[in-house]
Design a protein around this motif. Structure first.
Motif, PDB file in Angstrom:
ATOM      1  N   VAL A  21       5.453  26.168  25.703  1.00 52.52           N
ATOM      2  CA  VAL A  21       6.560  25.339  26.166  1.00 52.52           C
ATOM      3  C   VAL A  21       6.091  23.906  26.373  1.00 52.52           C
ATOM      4  N   ALA A  22       4.881  23.733  26.942  1.00 53.17           N
ATOM      5  CA  ALA A  22       4.358  22.385  27.130  1.00 53.17           C
ATOM      6  C   ALA A  22       4.167  21.695  25.785  1.00 53.17           C
ATOM      7  N   LEU A  23       3.618  22.431  24.786  1.00 56.76           N
ATOM      8  CA  LEU A  23       3.412  21.864  23.474  1.00 56.76           C
ATOM      9  C   LEU A  23       4.741  21.490  22.837  1.00 56.76           C
ATOM     10  N   GLY A  24       5.725  22.373  22.982  1.00 58.66           N
ATOM     11  CA  GLY A  24       7.022  22.103  22.379  1.00 58.66           C
ATOM     12  C   GLY A  24       7.672  20.853  22.942  1.00 58.66           C
ATOM     13  N   LEU A  25       7.498  20.599  24.241  1.00 59.29           N
ATOM     14  CA  LEU A  25       8.093  19.422  24.849  1.00 59.29           C
ATOM     15  C   LEU A  25       7.367  18.149  24.440  1.00 59.29           C
ATOM     16  N   MET A  26       6.061  18.261  24.145  1.00 60.27           N
ATOM     17  CA  MET A  26       5.273  17.082  23.806  1.00 60.27           C
ATOM     18  C   MET A  26       5.378  16.715  22.335  1.00 60.27           C
ATOM     19  N   ASP A  27       5.674  17.675  21.497  1.00 62.33           N
ATOM     20  CA  ASP A  27       5.657  17.443  20.058  1.00 62.33           C
ATOM     21  C   ASP A  27       7.038  16.985  19.605  1.00 62.33           C
ATOM     22  N   GLY A  28       7.245  15.682  19.548  1.00 62.87           N
ATOM     23  CA  GLY A  28       8.543  15.180  19.146  1.00 62.87           C
ATOM     24  C   GLY A  28       8.702  15.066  17.654  1.00 62.87           C
ATOM     25  N   ALA A  29       7.611  15.211  16.893  1.00 68.20           N
ATOM     26  CA  ALA A  29       7.678  15.004  15.455  1.00 68.20           C
ATOM     27  C   ALA A  29       8.249  16.209  14.733  1.00 68.20           C
ATOM     28  N   ARG A  30       8.112  17.386  15.284  1.00 67.24           N
ATOM     29  CA  ARG A  30       8.514  18.594  14.563  1.00 67.24           C
ATOM     30  C   ARG A  30       9.133  19.594  15.529  1.00 67.24           C
ATOM     31  N   PRO A  31      10.390  19.996  15.286  1.00 64.81           N
ATOM     32  CA  PRO A  31      10.970  21.015  16.161  1.00 64.81           C
ATOM     33  C   PRO A  31      10.249  22.334  16.000  1.00 64.81           C
ATOM     34  N   ALA A  32      10.156  23.077  17.059  1.00 67.26           N
ATOM     35  CA  ALA A  32       9.499  24.374  17.009  1.00 67.26           C
ATOM     36  C   ALA A  32      10.269  25.319  16.097  1.00 67.26           C
ATOM     37  N   THR A  33       9.552  26.327  15.557  1.00 71.45           N
ATOM     38  CA  THR A  33      10.221  27.391  14.827  1.00 71.45           C
ATOM     39  C   THR A  33      10.382  28.591  15.745  1.00 71.45           C
ATOM     40  N   ILE A  34      11.382  29.396  15.473  1.00 72.32           N
ATOM     41  CA  ILE A  34      11.602  30.580  16.299  1.00 72.32           C
ATOM     42  C   ILE A  34      10.442  31.558  16.134  1.00 72.32           C
ATOM     43  N   GLY A  35       9.812  31.578  14.951  1.00 72.41           N
ATOM     44  CA  GLY A  35       8.678  32.475  14.747  1.00 72.41           C
ATOM     45  C   GLY A  35       7.523  32.157  15.672  1.00 72.41           C
ATOM     46  N   GLU A  36       7.243  30.870  15.901  1.00 74.12           N
ATOM     47  CA  GLU A  36       6.173  30.483  16.813  1.00 74.12           C
ATOM     48  C   GLU A  36       6.472  30.954  18.230  1.00 74.12           C
ATOM     49  N   ILE A  37       7.711  30.791  18.643  1.00 72.08           N
ATOM     50  CA  ILE A  37       8.102  31.184  20.000  1.00 72.08           C
ATOM     51  C   ILE A  37       8.017  32.699  20.159  1.00 72.08           C
ATOM     52  N   LEU A  38       8.485  33.438  19.173  1.00 74.24           N
ATOM     53  CA  LEU A  38       8.438  34.901  19.245  1.00 74.24           C
ATOM     54  C   LEU A  38       6.996  35.399  19.307  1.00 74.24           C
ATOM     55  N   ALA A  39       6.129  34.846  18.468  1.00 79.26           N
ATOM     56  CA  ALA A  39       4.731  35.283  18.447  1.00 79.26           C
ATOM     57  C   ALA A  39       4.069  35.050  19.794  1.00 79.26           C
ATOM     58  N   GLU A  40       4.339  33.908  20.385  1.00 73.31           N
ATOM     59  CA  GLU A  40       3.688  33.556  21.640  1.00 73.31           C
ATOM     60  C   GLU A  40       4.232  34.357  22.821  1.00 73.31           C
ATOM     61  N   ASN A  41       5.313  35.078  22.602  1.00 70.63           N
ATOM     62  CA  ASN A  41       5.886  35.911  23.658  1.00 70.63           C
ATOM     63  C   ASN A  41       5.821  37.396  23.315  1.00 70.63           C
ATOM     64  N   GLY A  42       4.960  37.756  22.356  1.00 70.20           N
ATOM     65  CA  GLY A  42       4.669  39.153  22.106  1.00 70.20           C
ATOM     66  C   GLY A  42       5.607  39.870  21.161  1.00 70.20           C
ATOM     67  N   TYR A  43       6.396  39.134  20.355  1.00 71.41           N
ATOM     68  CA  TYR A  43       7.345  39.759  19.437  1.00 71.41           C
ATOM     69  C   TYR A  43       6.903  39.598  17.990  1.00 71.41           C
ATOM     70  N   THR A  44       7.225  40.591  17.181  1.00 73.59           N
ATOM     71  CA  THR A  44       7.077  40.513  15.740  1.00 73.59           C
ATOM     72  C   THR A  44       8.390  39.988  15.174  1.00 73.59           C
ATOM     73  N   GLU A  45       8.305  38.931  14.383  1.00 78.54           N
ATOM     74  CA  GLU A  45       9.509  38.251  13.899  1.00 78.54           C
ATOM     75  C   GLU A  45      10.155  39.007  12.735  1.00 78.54           C
ATOM     76  N   PHE A  46      11.480  38.939  12.662  1.00 77.45           N
ATOM     77  CA  PHE A  46      12.213  39.365  11.465  1.00 77.45           C
ATOM     78  C   PHE A  46      12.618  38.112  10.706  1.00 77.45           C
ATOM     79  N   ARG A  47      12.270  38.076   9.439  1.00 79.14           N
ATOM     80  CA  ARG A  47      12.491  36.885   8.629  1.00 79.14           C
ATOM     81  C   ARG A  47      13.080  37.298   7.286  1.00 79.14           C
TER      82      ARG A  47
END
Length: 270
Positions: A21-47
């Motif tokens: 979350v801290a990285l996401g707020l600091m990184d203004g150049a690139r919006p986060a992807t949902i896959g990154e958020i899911l991985a960091e919270n223990g989920y396997t992504e469906f794509r």
């Protein structure tokens, strides 16, 4: 098939919710992807996301590059559960909710797949905005109570796969949300998006078109599963094998799938 490889896919992506979350707020150049958020919270992504990967579904890993899951039993057959009977967990954290309830970028790999050949090559970017984010999750006792409702065909299918030495796993939790997609074409604001492009895009994203103007298409999807957590122990409950081990010994890990892995194919076994 290398099952340890499956369990290790994407493991290096796990950094922790607070750090992300801290990285996401600091990184203004690139919006986060949902896959990154899911991985960091223990989920396997469906794509891409799906409507079918509900908790209680029994699956096998049928491929690793890309990851593919084959359905052995749906929750209706495995535990007598429909969508309305699957509990909505109150455990979603404030950090995870905040990270998801904002505009995100569609993963580059999925965008490349969507654009590969055909009319969708002209799509330059897709942003997603999630809403109604919730976690559907089964507790151990939910599964135990549902076992007497397992139908005979499902029980036979489970026994067949286990006798062949194929590790089963059960989807224990699913992160579900509605979504609004905003797709931009290379033609930009001065262009219009052809109807066949809109139709193909809606099919690729499992959604419906809600608007099109100035080179931008908006689409909406409902009740889509974006990520899952699985549990091999729950998959073995009610079988002739121990719920704490297999014929070759105790399980090293309960999950078969790892955070950071992306499921690209999901459907009935061939």
């Amino acid at each position: 098939m290398n099952w340890k490889l499956i369990a290790g896919l994407g493991g290096l992506a796990v950094l922790g919710v607070g750090g992300y979350v801290a990285l996401g707020l600091m990184d203004g150049a690139r919006p986060a992807t949902i896959g990154e958020i899911l991985a960091e919270n223990g989920y396997t992504e469906f794509r891409p996301p799906t409507q079918s990967a509900l908790p209680g579904t029994l699956v096998l890993v049928t491929g690793t590059e890309p990851v593919a899951l084959g359905v052995v039993c749906r929750p209706e057959q495995a535990l007598g559960l429909g969508l309305a009977e699957i509990p909505v967990s109150a455990s979603i954290s404030t950090e995870l909710s905040s990270a998801l309830n904002r505009t995100l970028a569609l993963d580059a790999g999925l965008l490349d797949r969507i654009r590969a050949g055909g009319r969708l090559e002209e799509i330059s970017e897709i942003r997603i905005t999630l809403g109604n984010v919730r976690i559907l999750e089964l507790s151990d006792d939910d599964v135990i109570r549902g076992l007497p409702r397992r139908d005979a065909a499902c029980a036979e299918a489970v026994a067949l796969r286990l006798s062949a030495g194929q590790p089963l796993t059960m989807i224990k939790a699913a992160l579900m949300a509605d979504v609004t997609y905003t797709a931009t074409t290379r033609s930009g604001a001065d262009g219009s998006v052809a109807m066949d492009v809109q139709r193909d895009l809606a099919a690729a994203l499992k959604s419906e078109v809600t608007g099109s103007a100035g080179g931008t298409v908006t689409l909406r999807g409902q009740d889509l599963v974006w990520g899952i957590r699985d549990d091999q122990v729950l998959a073995l409950l009610g079988t002739v094998l121990s719920a704490t081990g297999t014929e070759s010994g105790a399980m090293e890990d309960q999950p078969l799938l790892a955070p950071g892995a992306a499921v690209a194919e999901f459907g009935p076994l061939d």
